[in-house]
Design an enzyme around this catalytic site. Structure first.
Site, PDB file in Angstrom:
ATOM      1  CG  ASP A   1      28.455 114.882  25.208  1.00 40.75           C
ATOM      2  OD1 ASP A   1      27.759 114.628  24.133  1.00 40.75           O
ATOM      3  OD2 ASP A   1      28.529 113.651  25.727  1.00 40.75           O
TER       4      ASP A   1
ATOM      5  CD  GLU B   1      29.057 108.490  20.984  1.00 42.36           C
ATOM      6  OE1 GLU B   1      28.073 108.993  21.755  1.00 42.36           O
ATOM      7  OE2 GLU B   1      30.334 108.697  21.162  1.00 42.36           O
TER       8      GLU B   1
ATOM      9  CD  GLU C   1      28.213 112.398  19.008  1.00 44.85           C
ATOM     10  OE1 GLU C   1      27.986 111.293  19.147  1.00 44.85           O
ATOM     11  OE2 GLU C   1      27.571 113.687  19.750  1.00 44.85           O
TER      12      GLU C   1
END
Length: 881
Positions: A374, A429, A423
């Site tokens: 991430d 989210e 992503e």
């Protein structure tokens, strides 16, 4: 292939000019065309009388991309002007490949290719390579001698009135997409892919084949203009030797052609992996969105694992907050139930060779199946070089990967088939879901590769979508790992949704857009093996959606539809043929999922859900102390308490590298309820065994009768059941008055970054902290933690006292809190109570007489871990000697 030939006189003059250094002779304008298979798509390259190049694309004889300037500049030459044509070479390119993820697993495409060679000032050489398929065109630059690129003059021209769906650029591609016109888009940068409608046709602009030799580009636009210019992320891009830049791509055609396009994959390098048998897509249970604290709770993660096992979901993702102390046991718990574990990482935890070499083999030894990495948040050449490195490193360990906080896919999933998804999307989210945005994504971002939207969540209460719309996202959106983002209890409260989700594959043999328009609705038909799945999402008023079923084969099919009803989700069934029409009532902003399977008399298309038989495995001893070169005898018993049969059973140790095993693998061809399998082995440690804790696993593997597999990977695969002997290799006992920061850590965990020695916590890499400072006083020795943090230290019974000054470091900008705790051999010895930033440093002391293992722990004070820089200043132990 069509070539507009020049007269021999003009061509000869151009060649002569190219061969004379510094010649100012201008060639006559020249133009070339490259037609794709079937001649529907034609790329047009032109050189004007000042040596400027332009590129455009026609569809069925009409321009969809008007000619636009192209070119590249380096520190040595401006190759955007003053160019002279030298030669052209043509060939046909056939690309046949199989993917592990995506909307079409097997691909066979033909492209026409032309390489145009030019010279510029001082004899600099430039090749422009053009490729055209039936669904689009692309070009790239080749600098035979490399160099340092300072920019591109590459651009695309769109009609100013053309409807366009654009993404205001940021480095993680998570901004909301905007529906506008090509000219009216505000001045600024825009991310790929960009969709525009030109007349009755569409064009999708993106790029392909980006890695560490270049960087990721974006589009720059000035309000009111028709041009979208390529802007590179770096001021300079360095290349050693021949440089082939990324492809600038344009998929063109109707919406079905554009959404079905695989142009970015077709132009990407072939797979770097020869064996992909270990790569497995599938549904993932993911807890972070619905309950942020759950990844730090091993008991809660076991509940997610049990839920996944009950419903045949092959994965659980444990996000930020996991702890290395309990992850191995949770992984063993999961694998015994037929579930694999994925782990989250901040990219800076894996940004060096040393970190990757240490962590990735460790994950593999734990049995972790893959990682989510991430916060890369960059399109720079340096970041793409990191992508190259981590992709090679994870592939070497057979670890699949998901990139979050990432750039868009640019053919990456063809080249590295263990990339399950990325992503680069404004997903669930963000906690604000809008149907109009949802119906744009299938025509833009998801066209170019797997999209980790994290769908199907009731936890997002700020949404205008129906329940059926939410479920349909798992089918309409393509992602090799589909991270379903709500709680087990929530899915179980929506049993019809859960039933459908447990039947859906995540990869597709073929996909067809049945209808839709960006911002309005999307309906796809996707085939996996012998059955079709039709999914629709809507952003319009309630209506009845109808579609022909002519994509079906011959015979009768059972059509089972999940949709919104008056009192929640409802399921309906009917028998259909390919000549029939499927009609589904849709609510405003609604959706539906229809499964179509060959009709055999069954009332449902549901297949059995994979449920692994319960087994037990015990090891003896549970723990042991071992010296380098020493031995330990391990006994194990594997039992099938009930049911069965299970088949192909094996039982054997699986120790770390360097250990040797005396004793053979124990086998049984079949076991039934009540049967046990036993074995005993002698394990010898390597002579250079490092101090600290080591696990010595013993594993049983088996298959079981009637294993249906998962929707993505039907059929038998071994179940892995493992337990481990916890072995301690103790270091030397501390002596005298010893600073804790000078002693080896047996174990370590921390809220952010590593626990620091003699400095505060810097939250990222080792050594990035500052001096330990409490209420204005700096301390030379001590530990810098970030709650929740913990270290364990070997005392060996040689010490009598521990002491430290504890508190929140002065460096935090907002109030932090932590409870400092001292434990000896697992027993609580002392605690500070919650200390906050405004509190003075507190003295914390403990009697550690007879303690073998000292634990220093900082909890988050009960209000979350932000700003909890927990200092153990002047931490020391008093010992014999």
């Amino acid at each position: 292939m069509r070539l507009r030939r020049l007269s021999s006189t003009v061509l000869g003059a151009a060649l002569i000019a190219a061969l004379i250094p510094g010649s100012a002779t201008a060639a006559a304008p020249q133009a070339w065309s490259v037609a794709g298979p079937g001649a529907a798509v034609t790329a047009r390259l032109a050189l004007d009388d000042t040596g400027h190049l332009s590129f455009g694309v026609d569809l069925r004889g009409s321009p969809v991309l008007a000619p636009a300037p192209i070119g590249i500049t380096t520190t040595d030459a401006d190759l955007s002007a003053g160019l002279s044509f030298v030669s052209r070479a043509d060939r046909t390119v056939r690309e046949r490949y199989t993917k592990t993820t995506g909307k079409q697993l097997r691909r066979d495409v033909t492209l026409t290719e032309s390489t145009f060679s030019f010279t510029g000032t001082r004899g600099a050489h430039l090749d422009v390579v053009v490729r055209v398929s039936a669904e689009g065109a692309a070009y790239r630059y080749v600098l035979p001698s490399g160099g340092t690129v300072t920019g591109e003059t590459s651009s695309f021209t769109l009609p100013v009135a053309a409807p366009a769906w654009v993404l205001p650029y940021n480095s993680n591609y998570e901004n909301a997409r905007v529906q506008t016109t090509a000219g009216a888009a505000a001045t600024g940068d825009y991310g790929f892919p960009l969709l525009a409608q030109v007349g009755a046709d569409y064009v999708l602009l993106s790029e392909s084949d980006v890695d560490g030799r270049y960087d990721g580009a974006r589009l720059s636009h000035v309000a009111g203009e028709s041009a979208y210019r390529i802007r590179l992320d770096d001021a300079q891009i360095t290349a050693t030797g021949r440089l082939a830049t990324p492809w600038r791509t344009a998929a063109v055609g109707d919406l079905a052609t554009v959404t079905g396009s695989m142009l970015t994959d077709d132009l990407a390098p072939p797979s770097k992996l020869t064996d992909t048998s270990w790569v497995r897509p599938g549904m993932v249970a993911w807890s972070w969105l619905s309950e942020h604290s759950s990844p730090s709770d091993p008991a809660r993660q076991r509940q997610y694992i049990d839920f996944a096992a009950r419903n045949g979901w092959p994965y659980v993702l444990i996000d930020e907050g996991w702890n290395a102390e309990w992850v191995p046991s949770v992984v063993r718990y999961a694998r015994a139930r037929g579930v694999d574990v994925l782990l989250w990482f901040h990219w800076t935890s894996l940004d060096t060779v040393q970190e990757r070499d240490r962590m990735l083999p460790l994950l593999k030894s734990w049995g972790v199946a893959g990682v989510k990495v991430d916060f890369m948040d960059s399109d720079s050449q340096a970041r793409f070089r990191w992508y190259d490195d981590i992709l090679a490193a994870t592939a070497a360990q057979h670890l699949m990967i998901n990139f979050h906080g990432a750039t868009i896919p640019r053919g990456l999933q063809r080249t590295w088939p263990h990339v399950m998804t990325l992503e680069a999307i404004r997903g669930a989210e963000q906690f604000r879901t809008r149907a109009a945005q949802n119906t744009i994504f299938p025509f833009t971002r998801n066209v170019v590769g797997g999209m980790d939207y994290t769908p199907v969540t009731w936890a997002v209460t700020d949404r205008d979508t129906t329940d059926a719309h939410e479920v349909a996202l798992a089918l309409v959106y393509e992602s090799g790992w589909q991270h379903l983002a709500d709680r087990p209890e929530t899915y179980e409260a929506h049993p019809e949704a859960l039933r459908t989700l447990s039947q859906l594959p995540t990869v597709w043999d073929e996909s067809k857009l049945l209808s839709g328009a960006p911002g309005q609705e999307t309906v796809f038909a996707r085939r996996h093996d012998d059955r079709w799945y039709v999914g629709g999402i809507s952003a319009v008023a309630a209506k009845t959606y109808s579609t022909e079923l002519d994509f079906l084969g011959n015979g009768r099919f059972l059509a089972e539809t999940l949709r919104d009803g008056d009192d929640g989700l409802v399921r309906e069934s009917r028998i259909v043929r390919r000549t029939d029409t499927l009609s589904v009532p849709e609510r405003a902003n609604g959706g539906f999922v229809t499964v179509l399977c060959a009709y055999t008399g069954s009332a449902t298309c549901d297949r059995p859900v994979r449920r692994v038989p319960a087994t037990t495995l015990t090891v003896d001893p549970a723990s042991a102390d071992v010296r380098p070169g020493g031995t330990v005898t391990v006994a194990a018993t594997f039992t099938l308490p009930a049911g069965g049969p299970i088949t192909g059973v094996t039982l054997a140790p699986a120790p770390p590298a360097g250990w040797t095993v005396s004793g053979a693998t124990v086998r049984d061809s079949s076991m039934r309820g009540g049967d046990s399998l036993r074995g005993s082995w002698r394990l010898t440690a390597p002579a250079d065994l490092a101090t600290g804790f080591t696990d010595l696993p013993v594993a049983a593997e088996f298959t079981f009768t009637g294993d249906p597999g998962s929707p993505d990977t039907p059929g038998k695969r071994p179940v892995h059941v493992e337990q481990a002997v916890r072995v301690l290799v103790p270091p030397a006992n501390p002596a005298g008055t010893a600073a804790v920061s000078d002693l080896p850590f047996l174990t370590e965990s921390n809220g952010y970054g590593p626990v620091e020695r003699d400095q505060s916590n810097g939250e990222a890499d080792s050594g990035d902290g500052r001096p330990l400072t409490l209420r204005g006083t700096a301390y030379a020795k001590g530990l810098g933690m970030h709650s929740p943090g913990e270290v364990t230290i070997w005392l060996g019974g040689a010490c009598t006292a521990f002491s430290a000054l504890v508190g929140i470091d002065d460096e935090v900008t907002q109030s932090g809190s932590a409870d400092f705790q001292v434990l000896g051999d697992g027993r609580a010895l002392a605690a500070s109570g919650v200390r906050r930033s405004a509190d003075p440093a507190a003295t914390l002391a403990a009697d550690v007489t007879g303690v073998q293992i000292l634990t220093l722990r900082a909890t988050d004070g009960g209000d979350g871990k932000n700003f909890d820089h927990a200092d153990w200043a002047d931490a020391k132990v008093s010992c014999a000697g």
